[in-house]
Design a protein around this motif. Structure first.
Motif, PDB file in Angstrom:
ATOM      1  N   ASP A   2      71.524  63.756  46.712  1.00  0.00           N
ATOM      2  CA  ASP A   2      70.715  62.597  46.065  1.00  0.00           C
ATOM      3  C   ASP A   2      69.716  61.720  46.972  1.00  0.00           C
ATOM      4  O   ASP A   2      68.685  61.474  46.795  1.00  0.00           O
ATOM      5  CB  ASP A   2      71.957  61.526  45.496  1.00  0.00           C
ATOM      6  CG  ASP A   2      72.548  62.066  44.386  1.00  0.00           C
ATOM      7  OD1 ASP A   2      71.964  62.817  43.537  1.00  0.00           O
ATOM      8  OD2 ASP A   2      73.737  61.446  44.352  1.00  0.00           O
ATOM      9  N   THR A   3      70.177  61.796  48.252  1.00  0.00           N
ATOM     10  CA  THR A   3      69.277  61.267  49.392  1.00  0.00           C
ATOM     11  C   THR A   3      67.811  62.278  49.502  1.00  0.00           C
ATOM     12  O   THR A   3      66.854  61.758  49.276  1.00  0.00           O
ATOM     13  CB  THR A   3      69.847  61.492  50.825  1.00  0.00           C
ATOM     14  OG1 THR A   3      70.975  60.327  50.664  1.00  0.00           O
ATOM     15  CG2 THR A   3      68.896  60.854  52.058  1.00  0.00           C
ATOM     16  N   LEU A   4      67.995  63.701  49.613  1.00  0.00           N
ATOM     17  CA  LEU A   4      66.999  64.191  49.508  1.00  0.00           C
ATOM     18  C   LEU A   4      66.061  64.162  48.156  1.00  0.00           C
ATOM     19  O   LEU A   4      64.650  63.999  48.237  1.00  0.00           O
ATOM     20  CB  LEU A   4      67.355  65.812  49.520  1.00  0.00           C
ATOM     21  CG  LEU A   4      67.989  66.164  50.854  1.00  0.00           C
ATOM     22  CD1 LEU A   4      68.516  67.547  50.693  1.00  0.00           C
ATOM     23  CD2 LEU A   4      66.840  66.066  52.123  1.00  0.00           C
ATOM     24  N   ARG A   5      66.733  64.218  46.980  1.00  0.00           N
ATOM     25  CA  ARG A   5      65.949  63.902  45.753  1.00  0.00           C
ATOM     26  C   ARG A   5      65.227  62.501  45.690  1.00  0.00           C
ATOM     27  O   ARG A   5      64.264  62.457  45.366  1.00  0.00           O
ATOM     28  CB  ARG A   5      67.154  63.769  44.485  1.00  0.00           C
ATOM     29  CG  ARG A   5      66.313  63.943  43.051  1.00  0.00           C
ATOM     30  CD  ARG A   5      67.404  64.053  42.222  1.00  0.00           C
ATOM     31  NE  ARG A   5      68.147  65.070  42.073  1.00  0.00           N
ATOM     32  CZ  ARG A   5      69.614  65.021  42.292  1.00  0.00           C
ATOM     33  NH1 ARG A   5      70.331  63.807  42.397  1.00  0.00           N
ATOM     34  NH2 ARG A   5      70.390  66.205  42.528  1.00  0.00           N
ATOM     35  N   GLY A   6      65.772  61.187  46.339  1.00  0.00           N
ATOM     36  CA  GLY A   6      65.296  60.119  46.304  1.00  0.00           C
ATOM     37  C   GLY A   6      64.095  60.200  47.419  1.00  0.00           C
ATOM     38  O   GLY A   6      63.037  59.548  46.994  1.00  0.00           O
ATOM     39  N   ALA A   7      64.443  60.644  48.356  1.00  0.00           N
ATOM     40  CA  ALA A   7      63.377  60.842  49.581  1.00  0.00           C
ATOM     41  C   ALA A   7      62.056  61.744  48.936  1.00  0.00           C
ATOM     42  O   ALA A   7      60.876  61.280  49.050  1.00  0.00           O
ATOM     43  CB  ALA A   7      63.709  61.698  50.793  1.00  0.00           C
ATOM     44  N   TRP A   8      62.279  62.629  48.000  1.00  0.00           N
ATOM     45  CA  TRP A   8      61.308  63.468  47.544  1.00  0.00           C
ATOM     46  C   TRP A   8      60.523  62.436  46.407  1.00  0.00           C
ATOM     47  O   TRP A   8      59.283  62.569  46.537  1.00  0.00           O
ATOM     48  CB  TRP A   8      61.987  64.718  46.801  1.00  0.00           C
ATOM     49  CG  TRP A   8      60.780  65.506  46.224  1.00  0.00           C
ATOM     50  CD1 TRP A   8      60.522  65.503  44.816  1.00  0.00           C
ATOM     51  CD2 TRP A   8      59.785  66.557  46.813  1.00  0.00           C
ATOM     52  NE1 TRP A   8      59.233  66.557  44.559  1.00  0.00           N
ATOM     53  CE2 TRP A   8      59.090  66.993  45.708  1.00  0.00           C
ATOM     54  CE3 TRP A   8      59.668  66.826  48.005  1.00  0.00           C
ATOM     55  CZ2 TRP A   8      58.027  67.895  46.211  1.00  0.00           C
ATOM     56  CZ3 TRP A   8      58.676  67.795  48.486  1.00  0.00           C
ATOM     57  CH2 TRP A   8      57.905  68.208  47.475  1.00  0.00           C
ATOM     58  N   LEU A   9      61.205  61.963  45.627  1.00  0.00           N
ATOM     59  CA  LEU A   9      60.592  61.222  44.802  1.00  0.00           C
ATOM     60  C   LEU A   9      59.582  59.992  45.512  1.00  0.00           C
ATOM     61  O   LEU A   9      58.561  59.668  45.186  1.00  0.00           O
ATOM     62  CB  LEU A   9      61.422  60.195  43.670  1.00  0.00           C
ATOM     63  CG  LEU A   9      62.143  61.131  42.671  1.00  0.00           C
ATOM     64  CD1 LEU A   9      63.544  60.481  42.244  1.00  0.00           C
ATOM     65  CD2 LEU A   9      61.171  61.429  41.834  1.00  0.00           C
ATOM     66  N   VAL A  10      60.251  59.306  46.541  1.00  0.00           N
ATOM     67  CA  VAL A  10      59.434  58.520  47.449  1.00  0.00           C
ATOM     68  C   VAL A  10      57.906  58.913  48.140  1.00  0.00           C
ATOM     69  O   VAL A  10      57.056  58.620  47.851  1.00  0.00           O
ATOM     70  CB  VAL A  10      60.263  57.672  48.411  1.00  0.00           C
ATOM     71  CG1 VAL A  10      59.198  57.007  49.559  1.00  0.00           C
ATOM     72  CG2 VAL A  10      61.193  56.876  47.876  1.00  0.00           C
ATOM     73  N   LEU A  11      58.268  60.337  48.419  1.00  0.00           N
ATOM     74  CA  LEU A  11      57.169  61.044  49.158  1.00  0.00           C
ATOM     75  C   LEU A  11      56.144  61.159  47.741  1.00  0.00           C
ATOM     76  O   LEU A  11      54.846  60.994  48.148  1.00  0.00           O
ATOM     77  CB  LEU A  11      57.458  62.387  49.423  1.00  0.00           C
ATOM     78  CG  LEU A  11      56.355  63.478  49.847  1.00  0.00           C
ATOM     79  CD1 LEU A  11      55.540  63.119  51.132  1.00  0.00           C
ATOM     80  CD2 LEU A  11      56.973  64.828  49.842  1.00  0.00           C
ATOM     81  N   ARG A  12      56.463  61.858  46.841  1.00  0.00           N
ATOM     82  CA  ARG A  12      55.694  62.313  45.730  1.00  0.00           C
ATOM     83  C   ARG A  12      54.767  60.859  45.132  1.00  0.00           C
ATOM     84  O   ARG A  12      53.588  60.917  44.716  1.00  0.00           O
ATOM     85  CB  ARG A  12      56.172  62.740  44.528  1.00  0.00           C
ATOM     86  CG  ARG A  12      56.832  64.096  45.023  1.00  0.00           C
ATOM     87  CD  ARG A  12      55.928  65.181  45.294  1.00  0.00           C
ATOM     88  NE  ARG A  12      55.060  65.623  44.373  1.00  0.00           N
ATOM     89  CZ  ARG A  12      53.761  66.160  44.510  1.00  0.00           C
ATOM     90  NH1 ARG A  12      53.138  66.119  45.591  1.00  0.00           N
ATOM     91  NH2 ARG A  12      53.396  66.373  43.430  1.00  0.00           N
ATOM     92  N   ALA A  13      55.699  59.662  45.075  1.00  0.00           N
ATOM     93  CA  ALA A  13      55.035  58.421  44.835  1.00  0.00           C
ATOM     94  C   ALA A  13      53.885  58.203  45.672  1.00  0.00           C
ATOM     95  O   ALA A  13      52.687  57.461  45.502  1.00  0.00           O
ATOM     96  CB  ALA A  13      56.072  57.272  44.754  1.00  0.00           C
TER      97      ALA A  13
END
Length: 121
Positions: A31-42
């Motif tokens: 979930d940390t990786l998924r969240g960090a990916w979403l922050v990056l893409r945003a």
């Protein structure tokens, strides 16, 4: 994170996002990786000036906040949180380029975002 953002060093930004999400929300590894990916893409959607994609950035941050609410058990409304996050991104950017954007508007955007952050925990 800021320097990597402005230099578009996205791998460095992603590593910093992983650390920020892990420290800030205490989610499990996936979930940390998924969240960090979403922050990056945003941030990537927001970064190009003047041809950015605020709606995509807002949607990605809404998805991040939904993940945080679900996995970290925090009481927040993802659509409102994503909207306020993007408002905080927008106001300083406009303040840099437009003298009509006041310091009071900067403070207001930060205070509004902080209120959501307090509900995040």
């Amino acid at each position: 994170m800021g320097g990597a953002y402005y230099r578009h060093e996205w791998a460095t930004f992603l590593r910093a996002s992983v650390a920020m999400v892990a420290a800030g929300f205490g989610m499990n590894g996936p979930d940390t990786l998924r969240g960090a990916w979403l922050v990056l893409r945003a941030n990537q959607a927001w970064a190009p000036f003047p041809d950015n994609d605020p709606q995509r950035a807002r949607d990605l941050m809404r998805r991040f906040d939904a993940l945080v609410a679900e996995t970290a058990g925090l009481d927040l409304e993802p659509t409102q949180a994503g909207t306020l996050e993007l408002e905080w991104w927008r106001v300083p950017r406009e303040h840099q380029r437009d003298a009509d954007v006041t310091k009071d508007q900067l403070v207001g955007a930060l205070v509004d975002l902080d209120a959501v952050g307090r509900s995040r925990g």
